[in-house]
Design a protein around this motif. Sequence first.
Motif, PDB file in Angstrom:
ATOM      1  N   ALA A  72       0.822  -1.211   0.000  1.00  0.00           N
ATOM      2  CA  ALA A  72       0.000   0.000   0.000  1.00  0.00           C
ATOM      3  C   ALA A  72       0.855   1.260   0.000  1.00  0.00           C
ATOM      4  O   ALA A  72       0.537   2.239   0.660  1.00  0.00           O
ATOM      5  CB  ALA A  72      -0.954   0.002   1.198  1.00  0.00           C
ATOM      6  N   GLU A  73       1.925   1.223  -0.792  1.00  0.00           N
ATOM      7  CA  GLU A  73       2.800   2.403  -0.889  1.00  0.00           C
ATOM      8  C   GLU A  73       2.073   3.540  -1.595  1.00  0.00           C
ATOM      9  O   GLU A  73       2.104   4.682  -1.157  1.00  0.00           O
ATOM     10  CB  GLU A  73       4.078   2.032  -1.642  1.00  0.00           C
ATOM     11  CG  GLU A  73       5.034   3.201  -1.844  1.00  0.00           C
ATOM     12  CD  GLU A  73       6.309   2.805  -2.565  1.00  0.00           C
ATOM     13  OE1 GLU A  73       7.172   3.683  -2.752  1.00  0.00           O
ATOM     14  OE2 GLU A  73       6.440   1.612  -2.945  1.00  0.00           O
ATOM     15  N   ASP A  74       1.416   3.215  -2.703  1.00  0.00           N
ATOM     16  CA  ASP A  74       0.635   4.188  -3.458  1.00  0.00           C
ATOM     17  C   ASP A  74      -0.826   3.746  -3.472  1.00  0.00           C
ATOM     18  O   ASP A  74      -1.115   2.552  -3.374  1.00  0.00           O
ATOM     19  CB  ASP A  74       1.171   4.285  -4.892  1.00  0.00           C
ATOM     20  CG  ASP A  74       0.559   5.437  -5.666  1.00  0.00           C
ATOM     21  OD1 ASP A  74      -0.533   5.223  -6.238  1.00  0.00           O
ATOM     22  OD2 ASP A  74       1.143   6.520  -5.700  1.00  0.00           O
ATOM     23  N   VAL A  75      -1.711   4.682  -3.631  1.00  0.00           N
ATOM     24  CA  VAL A  75      -3.130   4.351  -3.675  1.00  0.00           C
ATOM     25  C   VAL A  75      -3.445   3.433  -4.859  1.00  0.00           C
ATOM     26  O   VAL A  75      -4.419   2.669  -4.837  1.00  0.00           O
ATOM     27  CB  VAL A  75      -3.981   5.641  -3.728  1.00  0.00           C
ATOM     28  CG1 VAL A  75      -3.839   6.344  -5.071  1.00  0.00           C
ATOM     29  CG2 VAL A  75      -5.432   5.336  -3.412  1.00  0.00           C
ATOM     30  N   ALA A  76      -2.597   3.459  -5.893  1.00  0.00           N
ATOM     31  CA  ALA A  76      -2.794   2.579  -7.045  1.00  0.00           C
ATOM     32  C   ALA A  76      -2.693   1.115  -6.644  1.00  0.00           C
ATOM     33  O   ALA A  76      -3.379   0.250  -7.232  1.00  0.00           O
ATOM     34  CB  ALA A  76      -1.775   2.894  -8.133  1.00  0.00           C
ATOM     35  N   ASP A  77      -1.859   0.805  -5.671  1.00  0.00           N
ATOM     36  CA  ASP A  77      -1.729  -0.571  -5.180  1.00  0.00           C
ATOM     37  C   ASP A  77      -3.044  -1.017  -4.543  1.00  0.00           C
ATOM     38  O   ASP A  77      -3.504  -2.154  -4.742  1.00  0.00           O
ATOM     39  CB  ASP A  77      -0.582  -0.650  -4.165  1.00  0.00           C
ATOM     40  CG  ASP A  77      -0.155  -2.074  -3.863  1.00  0.00           C
ATOM     41  OD1 ASP A  77      -0.429  -2.971  -4.676  1.00  0.00           O
ATOM     42  OD2 ASP A  77       0.470  -2.275  -2.798  1.00  0.00           O
ATOM     43  N   VAL A  78      -3.668  -0.127  -3.809  1.00  0.00           N
ATOM     44  CA  VAL A  78      -4.948  -0.426  -3.156  1.00  0.00           C
ATOM     45  C   VAL A  78      -6.038  -0.615  -4.208  1.00  0.00           C
ATOM     46  O   VAL A  78      -6.820  -1.572  -4.157  1.00  0.00           O
ATOM     47  CB  VAL A  78      -5.338   0.696  -2.179  1.00  0.00           C
ATOM     48  CG1 VAL A  78      -6.685   0.398  -1.538  1.00  0.00           C
ATOM     49  CG2 VAL A  78      -4.258   0.877  -1.115  1.00  0.00           C
ATOM     50  N   SER A  79      -6.109   0.293  -5.172  1.00  0.00           N
ATOM     51  CA  SER A  79      -7.136   0.215  -6.213  1.00  0.00           C
ATOM     52  C   SER A  79      -7.038  -1.085  -6.992  1.00  0.00           C
ATOM     53  O   SER A  79      -8.051  -1.738  -7.287  1.00  0.00           O
ATOM     54  CB  SER A  79      -6.994   1.402  -7.172  1.00  0.00           C
ATOM     55  OG  SER A  79      -7.176   2.624  -6.488  1.00  0.00           O
ATOM     56  N   ASP A  80      -5.814  -1.483  -7.320  1.00  0.00           N
ATOM     57  CA  ASP A  80      -5.614  -2.718  -8.071  1.00  0.00           C
ATOM     58  C   ASP A  80      -6.093  -3.933  -7.278  1.00  0.00           C
ATOM     59  O   ASP A  80      -6.766  -4.823  -7.818  1.00  0.00           O
ATOM     60  CB  ASP A  80      -4.132  -2.888  -8.406  1.00  0.00           C
ATOM     61  CG  ASP A  80      -3.836  -4.223  -9.053  1.00  0.00           C
ATOM     62  OD1 ASP A  80      -4.006  -4.347 -10.274  1.00  0.00           O
ATOM     63  OD2 ASP A  80      -3.451  -5.168  -8.311  1.00  0.00           O
ATOM     64  N   SER A  81      -5.772  -3.970  -5.994  1.00  0.00           N
ATOM     65  CA  SER A  81      -6.171  -5.102  -5.156  1.00  0.00           C
ATOM     66  C   SER A  81      -7.695  -5.191  -5.044  1.00  0.00           C
ATOM     67  O   SER A  81      -8.271  -6.276  -5.114  1.00  0.00           O
ATOM     68  CB  SER A  81      -5.538  -4.968  -3.762  1.00  0.00           C
ATOM     69  OG  SER A  81      -5.819  -6.100  -2.970  1.00  0.00           O
ATOM     70  N   LEU A  82      -8.331  -4.050  -4.892  1.00  0.00           N
ATOM     71  CA  LEU A  82      -9.793  -4.038  -4.801  1.00  0.00           C
ATOM     72  C   LEU A  82     -10.442  -4.482  -6.107  1.00  0.00           C
ATOM     73  O   LEU A  82     -11.408  -5.254  -6.115  1.00  0.00           O
ATOM     74  CB  LEU A  82     -10.270  -2.637  -4.418  1.00  0.00           C
ATOM     75  CG  LEU A  82     -10.009  -2.199  -2.971  1.00  0.00           C
ATOM     76  CD1 LEU A  82     -10.284  -0.708  -2.809  1.00  0.00           C
ATOM     77  CD2 LEU A  82     -10.867  -3.009  -2.000  1.00  0.00           C
ATOM     78  N   GLU A  83      -9.909  -4.012  -7.232  1.00  0.00           N
ATOM     79  CA  GLU A  83     -10.498  -4.330  -8.534  1.00  0.00           C
ATOM     80  C   GLU A  83     -10.287  -5.790  -8.914  1.00  0.00           C
ATOM     81  O   GLU A  83     -11.192  -6.456  -9.431  1.00  0.00           O
ATOM     82  CB  GLU A  83      -9.898  -3.419  -9.608  1.00  0.00           C
ATOM     83  CG  GLU A  83     -10.325  -1.967  -9.474  1.00  0.00           C
ATOM     84  CD  GLU A  83      -9.550  -1.044 -10.400  1.00  0.00           C
ATOM     85  OE1 GLU A  83      -8.778  -1.568 -11.242  1.00  0.00           O
ATOM     86  OE2 GLU A  83      -9.697   0.190 -10.283  1.00  0.00           O
ATOM     87  N   ARG A  84      -9.087  -6.298  -8.666  1.00  0.00           N
ATOM     88  CA  ARG A  84      -8.770  -7.669  -9.082  1.00  0.00           C
ATOM     89  C   ARG A  84      -9.236  -8.729  -8.099  1.00  0.00           C
ATOM     90  O   ARG A  84      -9.638  -9.825  -8.502  1.00  0.00           O
ATOM     91  CB  ARG A  84      -7.264  -7.821  -9.289  1.00  0.00           C
ATOM     92  CG  ARG A  84      -6.713  -7.211 -10.557  1.00  0.00           C
ATOM     93  CD  ARG A  84      -5.364  -7.820 -10.893  1.00  0.00           C
ATOM     94  NE  ARG A  84      -4.354  -7.535  -9.882  1.00  0.00           N
ATOM     95  CZ  ARG A  84      -3.399  -8.386  -9.543  1.00  0.00           C
ATOM     96  NH1 ARG A  84      -3.333  -9.587 -10.085  1.00  0.00           N
ATOM     97  NH2 ARG A  84      -2.486  -8.035  -8.630  1.00  0.00           N
ATOM     98  N   CYS A  85      -9.154  -8.381  -6.798  1.00  0.00           N
ATOM     99  CA  CYS A  85      -9.351  -9.412  -5.775  1.00  0.00           C
ATOM    100  C   CYS A  85     -10.506  -9.121  -4.815  1.00  0.00           C
ATOM    101  O   CYS A  85     -10.883  -9.991  -4.024  1.00  0.00           O
ATOM    102  CB  CYS A  85      -8.060  -9.588  -4.974  1.00  0.00           C
ATOM    103  SG  CYS A  85      -6.596  -9.828  -6.007  1.00  0.00           S
TER     104      CYS A  85
END
Length: 324
Positions: free
Chosen positions: A108-121
Amino acid sequence: RSGTTTIIDHHASQTMIEGSLDLVAEALSAVGLRANLCFEVSDRGGREEGLRGLAENDRFAGVVGERDNTMLGASVGLHASFTLEDETLDRAAEIAGSRGVGCHVHAAEDVADVSDSLERCGVRVIERLNAHGVLGPRSIAAHCNHLEADEIRTLRETGTLVVHNPQSNMNNAVGTADVLRLLDEGVRVGLGTDGFTASMFDEMKTANLLHRHNAGDPRVGHDTAVRLGFAGNAEAATRLFGTTLGRLEPGAAADVIVLDYDPPTPVVPGNFGGHVIFGLTGWMVQSVVIGGRIVLRDREVLTVDAREIEARAREAAAGLWKRM
């Protein structure tokens, strides 16, 4: 020369994977530094590349496990949730469990990491990592800038080590961890550099300023940076190396740094943190003892020819820029 005795490194060289950790270990050993090493596994270059990275971590952890010393350790390195498939996370956790080591991952370094996890998983980063067995008392979750309450609770319950990297976060403009909340919630937090600087003194100064600036209150976080840099990092290193680090006592590793510091005000227990933040710098380090071995005396490195290495580095850097 900045007073660092112990390196916890997350190495990446995607065009040279096999055997890369041996080369890093050899260089650090020659200098006399204690090191915990891992290779940064990622699926962004394809599944084959991810499998090769996992194999390098497995191989190196096996080599380290055969040695009876406290100067070299291993982890299983993982880039970040957004570049890793479920199968890779499962295999990483399997290797870590079989080798008796932890994982080291950017989380969760960048918000993009969070968005990707939510969208994919369908779950946030920390919950995804936990579901695949990546977290634990010997694992490092670097950054942790974008967390919710349940993720903080998971980090506490799993005993996972969080490492705050303020200068790197500011440089990359990715946000910053809520360190005070993490500490209040009982999460173990240390201080790192993410390769941004060689000086932990600089990192502590930055952490001190950053959290006061963010809060808009100069009273916030008094001595927090020193707490991370000393107590937090000592606990993290002690867990990873299996020997007491960061303390001067019988049975602990004989690591000592000596600084040339002659302040115009007294140094007493109540103001030690202030002297660390506002007085000490890495350039004041005079001597360094690591594991009972003197590696720096009067600012001269005793173990290797530092000037020769620096000259070779400058030559190599010039060649690299030409190729780029």
